[in-house]
Scaffold this active site. Sequence first.
Site, PDB file in Angstrom:
ATOM      1  N   ASP A 143      36.230 -31.428  42.965  1.00  0.00           N
ATOM      2  CA  ASP A 143      35.346 -30.623  42.132  1.00  0.00           C
ATOM      3  C   ASP A 143      33.985 -31.334  42.100  1.00  0.00           C
ATOM      4  O   ASP A 143      33.833 -32.454  42.599  1.00  0.00           O
ATOM      5  CB  ASP A 143      35.934 -30.423  40.729  1.00  0.00           C
TER       6      ASP A 143
HETATM    7  C1  BGC Z   1      33.637 -26.211  38.382  1.00  0.00           C
HETATM    8  C2  BGC Z   1      34.283 -25.594  39.589  1.00  0.00           C
HETATM    9  C3  BGC Z   1      33.231 -24.989  40.478  1.00  0.00           C
HETATM   10  C4  BGC Z   1      32.244 -26.085  40.855  1.00  0.00           C
HETATM   11  C5  BGC Z   1      31.160 -25.626  41.802  1.00  0.00           C
HETATM   12  C6  BGC Z   1      32.486 -27.129  38.732  1.00  0.00           C
HETATM   13  O1  BGC Z   1      31.733 -27.477  37.615  1.00  0.00           O
HETATM   14  O2  BGC Z   1      34.618 -26.918  37.661  1.00  0.00           O
HETATM   15  O3  BGC Z   1      35.214 -24.628  39.191  1.00  0.00           O
HETATM   16  O4  BGC Z   1      33.809 -24.408  41.602  1.00  0.00           O
HETATM   17  O5  BGC Z   1      31.625 -26.553  39.680  1.00  0.00           O
HETATM   18  O6  BGC Z   1      30.229 -24.853  41.171  1.00  0.00           O
END
Ligand code: BGC
Length: 751
Positions: A285
């Site tokens: 993530d």
């Molecule tokens: C979130 C993810 C997301 C990623 C990219 C993160 O803050 O937890 O679900 O895909 O950002 O934007």
Amino acid sequence: MKKISILAIAFSTFLISCDNQLASDRDPIEDKVDSLLAKMTLTEKIGQTAQRGTSSRVKGPLSEELKTAVREGRIGSLINVMNKKYVDELQRIAVEESPNGIPLIFGRDVIHGFKTIFPIPLGQAATWNPQLVREGARIAAVEASTFGVRWTFAPMLDIARDPRWGRIAESPGEDPYLASILSEAYVKGFQGDDLANPSSMMACAKHFVGYGAAEGGRDYNTAIIHEPLLRNVYLPPFQKAIDAGVQTFMSGFNELNGVPVSGNQFLLDQILRQEWKFDGFVVSDWNSVTEMIAHGYCQDEKEAALKAATAGVDMEMTSQAYDNYLGELIDSGEIDLAQLDRMVRAILRVKFRMGLFDQPYRIDKPEVVLSEEHLEKAKNSAVQSVVLLKNDNKILPLASEKKLAVIGPMADAPLDQLGTWVFDGNQKDSVTPLTALKESLGTESFNFVPALDYSRDRSELQFQAAVDAARKSDVILFFGGEEAILSGEAHSRAHINLPGAQERLIKELKRKTKKPIVLVIQAGRPITLENIINDVDAIVMAWHAGTMAGPAIVDIISGKANPSGRLPISWPKSVGQIPMYYNYKNTGRPASAKTFVGIDDIPRGAWQSSLGNESHYLDDGFTPQYPFGYGLSYASFSYDNMTLSSDTLSEGAEMIIRFDITNTSHLEGVETAQIYVQDKVGSITRPVRELKGFKRVNLKPLEKKTVEIIIHTDDLSFYNGNNQLVLEPGEFSVFVGSNAQATMRKDFWIR
Ligand code: BGC
């Protein structure tokens, strides 16, 4: 002697033919990956593991530094590049100027639609209609891929039992069975029939795993889940995503049982790759690799890189621990080159499967975006997501001659109705309930006084105007809820009632006018209603239903459409009841309606153990406001004639559960029949019931249909205390009905 040599020859011929067989079975992509890998330098290999990107709001020219990094093969994927020209240019540099011409993958969070916004995933889960979910995901892919987005960070498959958690809006709800069905629908929808088709968008199963079990619903928080629970409840939707062909997983932000999941070898290697044989790649993530330092699991970036790579994170999203330290770690022998090769091989394999080496460029098709057909599908999804929670005196559907007072902050909130995670949706495309009411009723039949400007507005200045409008009307249509920003990532709430002065306004309207109130809620989570439930006559849960929320809601309240949504989550009475989920364990002292004594009925001075001593709250009892699976229709249905094809099953057998549903009303409607099973005694305790099947059944006025749902003994197996999947003989009950409190029951045995 002779005999032995003949045998030996025969055996070696057998081995050779097996070898040939294996060689011909080998996916040609693997050869391509091998020969490409053999040509790559260490820098390029590390480059493939890097996903760079910017926040979606950053605008400005394409940076030279980024172009150079792509040219030198130091980037494998980009997130949030939303300028079509930049996408084309960066891909051209990767393909034409980087050492081995390896194309980039452009990723983006396309969560519930791209430009045509569908209901939030929790709302889509309320449709209990996988076909519709699949079509919605397909539309998102068709639109997003024309901007070059070939990879979405969806579906989110986190089972969530706590509506305080803001990301419950993005989740499939609380149930592993429903979530697994939706998991398959999303993956197949996003990826289409052919991953190599330029209109296909690769899915990413996230967040692996346990993120939805964040303590107290506080985002990013600690999750403690024992292994059988993990395997029985949290993992199934992810495993289903693999069956459906998902090519990527995202490791989450949270720790699970003490180890951050982005450095968790047990999850990323043992379960995902060894047990499930996943051969796609894992992306972290956003900064979740370097966040392991704040977790207190890694000393510094270098250790974070070591632990993430060793655990099985192949690509690092945005932070640059791999970029900075993988080379050093390989030189020092702390990471084996073979490990890096395995990571890069997985990424290249997926790039070949996506057809990027043959067709790296996006195909521009502006006409597909927000097309009539897409808007119609979004509306249909919104209609089917609506859950009718309460409808006293059949106030809904509203009779056309009724004069309405339209009140509340969400009647005309084009941004908020889109919900969370809509980077590309535009509020100017939203059709609000107010607009839809004007179009369908004309402006004369209602008075509009929002009274509150936004959901958190605490001002009472416009209360009197609202009361005046209500006095001139027959029915108050109150559009309440939460703004989009109150749910989603990092937007947990400790109180989940209607925010601002909404409750006060509802009470004031009721007290001063006594007019019936229809409350339409647009929100990203269940809203506790304890303070106002008796002041309103009908409650319509519309979630954040997207671009077409307005027409969908108007179709429902006017009766043009009959509500068919069902809750994918238990709806608590109060925050104090949370977690409240239907598949709980019985305890040694199950709560019981017969012996329950509420807080107001306790005699003063009562003796300590005179109250039944059962598992409940004195003040809020033991049942939710509305159970999982619940939802009303304007029609009414009855169930009877339940039979089981057999009352004894042996392993491998199937059982047909048969029952009749009758539409006892004069309106056509859809009933979602649900099957729950209870395994009465287990080697570890089993939930009081678990959803094992459902069917949406359309019934004409007074029509009766016989419905069959088949369950297989595999559906009844579970992970025991030794984490083995077992089917345990014994007695089971099966319940059929319209929600998790269904009472029609038959028993059967597994022998
Ligand atoms: C979130 C993810 C997301 C990623 C990219 C993160 O803050 O937890 O679900 O895909 O950002 O934007």
